[in-house]
Design an enzyme around this catalytic site. Structure first.
Site, PDB file in Angstrom:
ATOM      1  N   TRP A  93     -31.953  29.083 -25.692  1.00 21.46           N
ATOM      2  CA  TRP A  93     -32.644  29.374 -24.436  1.00 21.46           C
ATOM      3  C   TRP A  93     -31.824  28.969 -23.212  1.00 21.46           C
ATOM      4  CZ3 TRP A  93     -34.735  26.735 -28.597  1.00 21.46           C
ATOM      5  CH2 TRP A  93     -35.714  27.415 -29.339  1.00 21.46           C
ATOM      6  N   ASP A  94     -30.565  28.601 -23.366  1.00 20.63           N
ATOM      7  CA  ASP A  94     -29.758  28.123 -22.247  1.00 20.63           C
ATOM      8  C   ASP A  94     -30.356  26.859 -21.636  1.00 20.63           C
ATOM      9  OD1 ASP A  94     -27.741  27.990 -20.362  1.00 20.63           O
ATOM     10  OD2 ASP A  94     -28.638  29.449 -19.016  1.00 20.63           O
ATOM     11  N   TYR A  95     -30.905  25.998 -22.473  1.00 18.91           N
ATOM     12  CA  TYR A  95     -31.451  24.739 -21.988  1.00 18.91           C
ATOM     13  C   TYR A  95     -30.367  23.657 -21.980  1.00 18.91           C
ATOM     14  CZ  TYR A  95     -36.326  26.277 -21.816  1.00 18.91           C
ATOM     15  OH  TYR A  95     -37.508  26.914 -21.479  1.00 18.91           O
TER      16      TYR A  95
END
Length: 813
Positions: free
Chosen positions: A471-473
């Site tokens: 999630w591109d966290y």
């Protein structure tokens, strides 16, 4: 109605025929759109309101067209129905009621005019009845306003008690009137012990000086982001420009003392490149002639580490090669723009430690996310932490390179000289949204905070905030270090905010949670390879979250939370939400579209949080911005004309995977209505104060007003509290203030630490997407507050190249 009255009405209708025809035509078109869209929404299992209202509007328009008074009465009934439905859905909240009520109530005003009454030729028309109905609606709306004001903002938490007592007195290593690190100390607390500015006098702040870097408008390529937080040492300020020039200013006047031209090569560097600050040290050993005894270290977007004399700005000749170290050494081939340093290095135990930003768009060509340390005096290599070879801390042999495509650390880092530790937040191994190719070590170190021995680069501990991150966290926020008194014992802790909105509190000696962390079930499905998903994710259940999610109600987000500037784009948002998959936060992306919330811009991003370490208070500004995410194949990417990071066909934002049988690109976009409004109800950003003694929220307030926001590029100019997303951080002071910009509103705000009330605003010439700092000038004895105003393309804030200093007026002699 008598025949005479009907005749008079028909005569009146003839003279007012055009209004009588235009108005019902508008109602018909609106009703048709609502009926068609409402039918689609109902078919998706959503609300029936829009379908019912659309049919009612169609019927009302036909009756009004024919001059039948029943059309007006049906419209009034529909307004009452709309009011009841709106209150049942969202209660008393201005911004969520606005798109539901505004358009229909404004259109309904026509029915109260004499012009409308003259077009009625039949049906139960009554001036007294119309006045009574209008009066009833007016009373209902007034009652809503009164009750709403009495109830208060349901999205805000007002301070209910006094601030906690001072737990300990904090004494910094640097003089109190200075600011020696990006976060004012190695631990990134963003706290100043200064007390000159207080809630009683902060209203007197005014612009003392303004400095322009000359980097805007850009002469080449996209705008570079001016996100720097200056340092204050002695009587000078030091910072870097978007082109990585290092500048020294007079701290009293803002006049330039010297400027070092970094001569960066901007080939391949995108608009996301930034320089958030520089680092400073004073060498313990005397230097010949005193040259470079005090040094400023600056990173560059073409992968160099610079060292210049703090007094003169001249390169430190004994550092690397004529004052610079080539960070491309040992990295292998680097495609221009695929590797650079955007955050300042950290100086700890005589070493300069730094990570670097790695392009996360493609599966081939990405360099390593290696963490490296260099001798602060000579620039000589000291150690490396290569996540692909975590037990080897030397340089690669000739012809070899650090492990490519590993998780990287692009945000600010922290250090503890006493413990001899450096704390590294990490992002993902590339690409962001597809993890099928990642190694076991990639999955171990991504989305984590690492505790590393500052002397030799050995890993002491690793705490992962997100498992198998797709999630591109990235952990973008600087880890913040402070000492907490817990059950009578002083514990050295690390507070790690995250984009997920989870706030983890760890013992910085061991990496073990101090407050409860639980592994809770995570959404599954939507992907062909379930092995690349974790069945659980860590949740900091012992701390408040910065995510705006409530696990008791499907994580607080549902169809009723969809928004728009009008009921039409709100309907569009509701339809798109029902089409998307949403099983709560961290719903994994597949070939179907998922509702992505909180998106990759929030909760906390690189601006991190600030503290009052004496009272043990944490203050954080955070975003709640939804996105839509979908994995697509090469054919669809080519059909839609999406481009890869290297210019070849194939991807939008990150995630290109040029292999057969797997998704080729990640189609990620903000979830906006056709009018450009976010598809979730405000607030889009908040500022929250948390008591770390009790782990409870002290207060929570919307971050910024709608003054500089708008639709289709048109600003509203309305200073109505909305809560507008932004990037940047806050600072706190012992004087009882919180300074923060970090919003779509073009202002620096001073908030009362006790209540969260905004006490003062300083208008900025561009967006303040940076973290401010504060100091006392030794020339005038005044406390200054300084912030970079450079804007941000993602936030759609006004770009610029300003550094603005505020202070109280000079005392008259």
């Amino acid at each position: 109605m008598t025949k005479q009255q009907q005749g008079q009405a028909r005569a009146g209708g003839a003279t007012a025929q055009r209004p009588a025809r235009i108005y019902p035509a508008l109602l018909f078109l609106l009703g048709l759109v609502l009926a068609i869209g409402g039918g689609q929404l109902a078919g998706l299992g959503g609300s029936w309101y829009y379908l019912v209202t659309g049919v009612a509007l169609l019927a009302s328009s036909v009756l009004v067209w024919r001059g039948n008074a029943l059309g007006g009465w049906l419209y009034a009934l529909m307004l009452a129905w709309t009011l009841v439905w709106s209150l049942a859905e969202v209660g008393l909240d201005f911004w969520t009621l606005l798109p539901r009520l505004a358009l229909l109530f404004v259109l309904g005003l026509w029915l109260l005019t004499p012009l409308y009454r003259r077009t009625v030729v039949c049906g139960p028309i009554s001036a007294q009845g119309g006045k009574a109905a209008a009066g009833a609606l007016a009373v209902a709306m007034a009652a809503l306003v009164v009750v709403g004001l009495a109830q208060g903002d349901k999205h805000e938490t007002k301070a209910a008690q006094a601030l906690p007592e001072i737990q300990q007195t904090v004494v910094g290593d640097a003089p109190q009137d200075e600011w020696h690190y990006y976060g004012n100390n190695q631990g990134g607390q963003r706290f100043s012990p200064l007390e000159q500015l207080t809630p009683d006098n902060v209203q007197g702040l005014e612009v003392a000086w303004t400095y322009r870097t000359g980097d805007y408008p850009p002469s080449e390529g996209p705008n570079r982001r001016f996100e720097a937080t200056p340092l204050k040492i002695g009587d000078s300020l030091y910072f870097c420009t978007p082109r990585n020039d290092i500048v020294a200013l007079n701290a009293e006047t803002g006049e330039e003392r010297w400027r070092f031209n970094a001569q960066v090569n901007l080939r391949g560097v995108t608009g996301s490149a930034a320089c958030r600050g520089v680092a400073y040290t004073k060498l313990p050993e005397p230097q010949p002639g005193g040259v470079c005894q005090e040094r400023i270290y600056g990173p560059t977007v073409d992968a160099r580490l610079l060292a210049v004399d703090a007094k003169t700005g001249q390169p430190c000749a004994d550092f690397g090669v004529n004052g610079q170290v080539d960070l491309k050494k040992g990295m292998g081939e680097i495609i221009p723009g695929y590797y650079y340093v955007s955050s300042m290095p950290q100086v700890v135990r005589g070493k300069v430690v730094m990570g670097g930003w790695v392009s996360d768009g493609q599966m081939t060509g990405e360099p390593s996310g290696v963490i490296r340390a260099f001798d602060a005096t000579t620039g000589a290599f000291a150690w490396a932490f290569d996540m692909g070879k975590p037990d080897f801390h030397g340089e690669p042999a000739a012809g070899e390179h650090y492990t490519r495509g590993t998780p990287n650390s692009w945000g600010p880092i922290s250090a503890d000289d006493q413990l001899g530790m450096v704390y590294i937040p990490t992002g993902n191994a590339t690409p962001d949204y597809y993890a099928g190719h990642r190694t076991e070590l990639d999955n171990k170190f991504s989305g984590s905070v690492l505790g590393i021995n500052a002397d030799n680069g050995k890993l002491v501990w690793n705490f992962q905030t997100t498992h198998y991150d797709v999630w591109d966290y990235d952990v973008a926020s600087q880890p913040s270090l402070l000492d907490l008194k817990i059950r009578g014992e002083t514990v050295p802790v690390l507070v790690q905010p995250t984009k997920r909105g989870q706030n983890f509190v760890l013992d910085r000696r061991t990496g073990k949670p101090v407050f409860d962390v639980q592994e809770l079930p995570a959404p599954q499905g939507g992907v062909e390879d379930p092995a690349r998903l974790s069945k659980t994710q860590p949740h900091s259940t012992g701390m408040p979250t910065f995510a705006g999610l409530d696990a008791e109600e499907t994580y607080g987000v549902g169809e009723k939370d969809m928004w728009g500037m009008t009921m039409l784009d709100q309907l569009w948002c509701r339809i798109q939400f029902k089409k998307a998959r949403w099983e709560g936060p961290m719903t994994p992306a597949g070939t179907d579209t998922v509702f992505f919330f909180p998106g990759s811009l929030g909760g906390s991003n690189w601006g991190s949080v600030s503290f009052d370490p004496e009272r043990q208070i944490m203050v954080g500004n955070w975003n709640r911005v939804p996105m839509l995410l979908k994995l697509i194949d090469r054919e669809e990417a080519n059909r839609r004309g999406l481009k890869a990071a290297d210019g070849s066909p194939g991807t939008s934002v990150g995630g290109a995977v040029p292999q057969e049988g797997v998704p080729y690109a990640a189609d990620l976009k903000p979830f906006l209505s056709p009018m450009g409004a976010p598809c979730i109800a405000p607030p889009f950003a908040l500022v929250t104060a948390v008591d770390l003694n009790t782990q409870k929220v002290i207060w929570e307030r919307r971050s910024g007003t709608a003054e500089d926001s708008g639709v289709a590029g048109i600003r509203t100019r309305l200073p109505i509290p909305m809560g507008v997303p932004g990037l940047g951080g806050s600072i706190t002071t012992k004087g009882g203030l919180v300074f923060v910009a970090a919003s779509g509103e073009q202002s620096l705000r001073a908030m009362d630490l006790k209540t969260g009330d905004v006490l003062w605003k300083g208008r900025l010439p561009a967006g303040g997407n940076a973290t401010p700092m504060t100091y006392v000038s030794r020339d005038s004895g005044r406390q200054f507050v300084v912030i970079a105003a450079g804007g941000h393309n993602l936030m759609q804030t006004q770009p610029g190249d300003y550094l603005v200093g505020y202070a109280l007026p000079k005392a008259k002699p």
